[in-house]
Design an enzyme around this catalytic site. Structure first.
Site, PDB file in Angstrom:
ATOM      1  N   GLY A   1       0.798  -1.237   0.000  1.00 20.89           N
ATOM      2  CA  GLY A   1       0.000   0.000   0.000  1.00 20.89           C
ATOM      3  C   GLY A   1       0.818   1.269   0.000  1.00 20.89           C
TER       4      GLY A   1
ATOM      5  N   GLU B   1      -9.141  -8.351  -0.120  1.00 24.50           N
ATOM      6  CA  GLU B   1      -9.335  -8.486  -1.569  1.00 24.50           C
ATOM      7  C   GLU B   1     -10.808  -8.808  -1.847  1.00 24.50           C
ATOM      8  OE1 GLU B   1      -6.713  -7.967  -3.896  1.00 24.50           O
ATOM      9  OE2 GLU B   1      -6.069  -7.151  -1.997  1.00 24.50           O
TER      10      GLU B   1
ATOM     11  N   LYS C   1       2.814 -10.383  -3.782  1.00 24.95           N
ATOM     12  CA  LYS C   1       3.700  -9.255  -3.449  1.00 24.95           C
ATOM     13  C   LYS C   1       5.149  -9.722  -3.299  1.00 24.95           C
ATOM     14  CE  LYS C   1      -0.124  -6.909  -1.113  1.00 24.95           C
ATOM     15  NZ  LYS C   1      -0.872  -6.867   0.158  1.00 24.95           N
TER      16      LYS C   1
ATOM     17  N   GLY D   1      -5.869   0.257   2.296  1.00 20.29           N
ATOM     18  CA  GLY D   1      -6.760   1.381   2.571  1.00 20.29           C
ATOM     19  C   GLY D   1      -6.726   2.381   1.434  1.00 20.29           C
TER      20      GLY D   1
HETATM   21  P1  NDP Z   1     -12.726  -2.388  -5.373  1.00 19.21           P
HETATM   22  O1  NDP Z   1     -13.416  -3.698  -5.462  1.00 19.21           O
HETATM   23  O2  NDP Z   1     -13.081  -1.466  -4.261  1.00 19.21           O
HETATM   24  O3  NDP Z   1     -12.914  -1.583  -6.739  1.00 19.21           O
HETATM   25  C1  NDP Z   1     -12.812  -2.185  -7.996  1.00 19.21           C
HETATM   26  C2  NDP Z   1     -13.336  -1.249  -9.043  1.00 19.21           C
HETATM   27  O4  NDP Z   1     -13.185  -1.851 -10.316  1.00 19.21           O
HETATM   28  C3  NDP Z   1     -14.830  -0.910  -8.892  1.00 19.21           C
HETATM   29  O5  NDP Z   1     -15.045   0.454  -9.147  1.00 19.21           O
HETATM   30  C4  NDP Z   1     -15.504  -1.766  -9.957  1.00 19.21           C
HETATM   31  O6  NDP Z   1     -16.668  -1.177 -10.514  1.00 19.21           O
HETATM   32  C5  NDP Z   1     -14.433  -1.796 -11.025  1.00 19.21           C
HETATM   33  N1  NDP Z   1     -14.539  -2.986 -11.857  1.00 19.21           N
HETATM   34  C6  NDP Z   1     -14.638  -4.271 -11.461  1.00 19.21           C
HETATM   35  N2  NDP Z   1     -14.714  -5.087 -12.537  1.00 19.21           N
HETATM   36  C7  NDP Z   1     -14.667  -4.272 -13.621  1.00 19.21           C
HETATM   37  C8  NDP Z   1     -14.727  -4.515 -15.018  1.00 19.21           C
HETATM   38  N3  NDP Z   1     -14.860  -5.753 -15.497  1.00 19.21           N
HETATM   39  N4  NDP Z   1     -14.637  -3.466 -15.853  1.00 19.21           N
HETATM   40  C9  NDP Z   1     -14.518  -2.196 -15.362  1.00 19.21           C
HETATM   41  N5  NDP Z   1     -14.473  -1.913 -14.046  1.00 19.21           N
HETATM   42  C10 NDP Z   1     -14.550  -2.942 -13.198  1.00 19.21           C
HETATM   43  O7  NDP Z   1     -11.158  -2.722  -5.364  1.00 19.21           O
HETATM   44  P2  NDP Z   1      -9.995  -1.931  -4.641  1.00 19.21           P
HETATM   45  O8  NDP Z   1     -10.087  -0.480  -4.969  1.00 19.21           O
HETATM   46  O9  NDP Z   1      -9.905  -2.342  -3.235  1.00 19.21           O
HETATM   47  O10 NDP Z   1      -8.712  -2.570  -5.355  1.00 19.21           O
HETATM   48  C11 NDP Z   1      -8.299  -2.157  -6.638  1.00 19.21           C
HETATM   49  C12 NDP Z   1      -6.908  -2.715  -6.891  1.00 19.21           C
HETATM   50  O11 NDP Z   1      -6.021  -2.187  -5.912  1.00 19.21           O
HETATM   51  C13 NDP Z   1      -6.789  -4.235  -6.764  1.00 19.21           C
HETATM   52  O12 NDP Z   1      -5.840  -4.703  -7.672  1.00 19.21           O
HETATM   53  C14 NDP Z   1      -6.277  -4.439  -5.341  1.00 19.21           C
HETATM   54  O13 NDP Z   1      -5.576  -5.644  -5.169  1.00 19.21           O
HETATM   55  C15 NDP Z   1      -5.341  -3.243  -5.248  1.00 19.21           C
HETATM   56  N6  NDP Z   1      -5.042  -2.817  -3.905  1.00 19.21           N
HETATM   57  C16 NDP Z   1      -6.051  -2.562  -3.029  1.00 19.21           C
HETATM   58  C17 NDP Z   1      -5.756  -2.095  -1.768  1.00 19.21           C
HETATM   59  C18 NDP Z   1      -6.843  -1.798  -0.785  1.00 19.21           C
HETATM   60  O14 NDP Z   1      -6.498  -1.428   0.351  1.00 19.21           O
HETATM   61  N7  NDP Z   1      -8.105  -1.912  -1.148  1.00 19.21           N
HETATM   62  C19 NDP Z   1      -4.373  -1.873  -1.343  1.00 19.21           C
HETATM   63  C20 NDP Z   1      -3.385  -2.139  -2.369  1.00 19.21           C
HETATM   64  C21 NDP Z   1      -3.721  -2.598  -3.592  1.00 19.21           C
HETATM   65  P3  NDP Z   1     -18.003  -0.925  -9.650  1.00 19.21           P
HETATM   66  O15 NDP Z   1     -17.604   0.064  -8.583  1.00 19.21           O
HETATM   67  O16 NDP Z   1     -18.976  -0.362 -10.613  1.00 19.21           O
HETATM   68  O17 NDP Z   1     -18.382  -2.253  -9.082  1.00 19.21           O
HETATM   69  N1  HSE Z   2      -5.863  -7.154   0.637  1.00 22.63           N
HETATM   70  C1  HSE Z   2      -4.595  -6.513   0.751  1.00 22.63           C
HETATM   71  C2  HSE Z   2      -4.132  -6.583   2.191  1.00 22.63           C
HETATM   72  C3  HSE Z   2      -4.711  -5.098   0.285  1.00 22.63           C
HETATM   73  O1  HSE Z   2      -4.937  -6.920   3.066  1.00 22.63           O
HETATM   74  O2  HSE Z   2      -2.962  -6.325   2.445  1.00 22.63           O
HETATM   75  C4  HSE Z   2      -3.393  -4.425   0.159  1.00 22.63           C
HETATM   76  O3  HSE Z   2      -2.636  -4.958  -0.877  1.00 22.63           O
END
Ligand code: NDP
Ligand code: HSE
Length: 438
Positions: A136, A192, A207, A304
């Site tokens: 993150g 996730e 990672k 986050g």
């Molecule tokens: P979310 O599930 O909160 O958001 C995913 C977004 O992608 C949503 O807006 C969703 O749309 C959109 N989406 C899903 N499928 C499709 C598709 N087929 N076409 C277009 N848009 C799509 O995920 P996060 O924000 O938590 O995570 C995003 C990335 O960041 C991931 O790779 C995750 O591993 C990574 N990550 C996340 C962290 C975290 O703390 N959350 C930390 C570090 C990395 P809709 O809103 O309309 O459903």
């Molecule tokens: N699901 C991941 C975690 C998000 O809990 O660390 C950050 O990559």
């Protein structure tokens, strides 16, 4: 400072997408002063673009079809925050083929398809930033790739899944159970989309794949990582470990040894005197041991919305600064020049030498401990400590905790087969690896 903005096309408006929009908007002035030009989101796409969002989307064109977004002439950089590999991989490759730079937080995508993505980026002379994919908000990619480039990196040990750390930390507090704590991590946006990726260790392995490639100059190879999650860790193990002076952490280890590279993620007992043992909640920390710098430690929020957005925006600033530069002179994505990667062998787990915590359940009768220690002794396994839990004198079965000194994993496994065959020992036997981190 150039007046023309760096124009962003955002794929994904979830936790990290929303955080990125918020940080870019709130800190627009300092970001522009650092980048040399403003950074503006001009278009965005999501699964459902009509969904109400908790952040301001005014001035951003909402595009239903993400493939259209990655080809828009007004987009310089595609930021992929969808997650998973389908359709993320096709969208990222299409963006690169269209000459767009890419920034992603998607560790699954980089760990599984990074070799192909970086090859496409090199061919199309585009940049791929992925600082947010590991830990993150902690700038550990930049540290390992750039700040430690004078070192031979000897090992990396990290707590790199916030959800697992959140759950294990809560297990040391009275009255907190696995399922509600996982639900809390999901509600806070840490987990996730499929939380088994967190608790079964897959996310940490993604990672570690990335960190190991950067540290040792080896190709990305997720399939070589030994992966064990936290489902079999009980509150009792957390308590016994504490009584013996340890904390249980879900640890990712990559270490260069004589025969190659160890690549493994699993629950691990760490002495409480070590800083890593005291990293709690959703916080992440990574220790990198370089031959010149010695041990360095990177600590911060591993998940986050805004911590992750911080890393996404840092990559965007790097792209803005390097925009239009000669691609030959850019920092290679995996630290080593693409034609200088080495395919070092990955050491098998059977050959790993480490200390172990064992929890056995045995019949409460004379001679049982002697039988168990005889098997360990015959296998050349030396005992460091034994803890026999006080129990009701009438109890038929009692737990025994044994810590053993470092031994090859194949010898430990063989001894456990023999111990499990003793009639006084009840399965399952819990085995947790230990690390002194020295
Ligand atoms: P979310 O599930 O909160 O958001 C995913 C977004 O992608 C949503 O807006 C969703 O749309 C959109 N989406 C899903 N499928 C499709 C598709 N087929 N076409 C277009 N848009 C799509 O995920 P996060 O924000 O938590 O995570 C995003 C990335 O960041 C991931 O790779 C995750 O591993 C990574 N990550 C996340 C962290 C975290 O703390 N959350 C930390 C570090 C990395 P809709 O809103 O309309 O459903
Ligand atoms: N699901 C991941 C975690 C998000 O809990 O660390 C950050 O990559």
């Amino acid at each position: 400072m150039s007046s023309s903005a760096l124009k962003i096309g955002l794929l994904g408006l979830g936790t990290v997408g929303g955080g990125t929009i918020a940080v870019l908007s709130r800190n627009a002035d300092v970001i522009a002063r650092r980048a040399g030009r403003p950074i503006e989101v001009v278009a965005a796409s999501a699964r459902d673009i009509t969904k109400p969002r908790a952040f301001d989307l005014s001035g951003i064109a909402l595009v239903e079809d993400p493939i259209e977004l990655v080809g828009r002439p007004d987009v310089d950089v595609v930021v992929e925050l969808i997650g998973g590999t389908t359709p993320a991989k096709d969208l990222v490759l299409a963006a690169l083929e269209n000459g767009k730079h890419v920034v992603t937080a998607n560790k699954a995508l980089i760990a599984l398809h990074g070799n192909e993505i970086f090859e496409a980026a090199q061919r199309t002379q585009t940049m791929v930033g992925f600082e947010a994919a590991v830990a993150g908000g902690i700038p550990v990619i930049k540290a390992a790739r750039e700040a430690l480039s004078g070192n031979r990196i000897e090992w990396i040990a990290g707590i790199i899944n916030g959800t697992c750390n959140f759950i294990l930390s809560a297990m040391s507090e009275p009255g907190r159970e696995f399922e509600p704590v996982l639900a809390e991590a999901q509600a806070l946006g840490y987990a996730e989309a499929d939380p088994s990726f967190d608790i079964d260790g897959i996310d940490a392995a993604h990672k570690l794949t990335i960190l190991a490639a950067i540290a040792f100059g080896i190709p990305l190879q997720f399939e070589s990582v030994f992966v064990e999650g936290i489902r079999h860790i009980s509150r009792a193990d957390v308590e016994y470990a504490a009584r013996l002076g340890y904390r249980i952490k879900h640890l990712a280890m990559a270490r260069q040894v004589a025969d190659g590279i160890e690549l493994r993620v699993h629950p691990t007992l760490i002495p409480t005197s070590q800083l890593l043992a005291n990293v709690d909640g959703v916080m992440n920390a990574i220790m990198i041991n370089g031959d010149a710098a010695g041990p360095t430690l990177y600590y911060g929020a591993g998940a986050g919305a805004e911590p992750t957005a911080s890393a996404v925006v840092a990559d965007l600033v790097d792209v803005a600064r390097a925009f239009g530069s000669d691609s030959e002179n850019r920092v290679p994505p995996l630290a080593f020049q693409a034609d200088r990667l080495t395919d070092l062998p990955i050491v098998s787990m059977e050959a790993l030498e480490t200390a172990y915590y064992l929890r056995l359940h045995v019949l409460n009768q004379a001679g049982v401990l002697a039988d168990v220690t005889r098997v360990l002794g015959a296998g050349g396994i030396s005992i460091e400590a034994i803890l026999q839990q006080e129990s009701d004198p009438g109890a038929a079965i009692v737990p025994i905790i044994i810590l053993v000194h470092p031994v090859p994993e194949h010898a430990m496994n063989q001894a456990l087969v023999e111990i499990a065959a003793l009639s006084q020992v009840h399965e399952p036997i819990v085995k947790i690896r230990m690390e002194s981190l020295t």
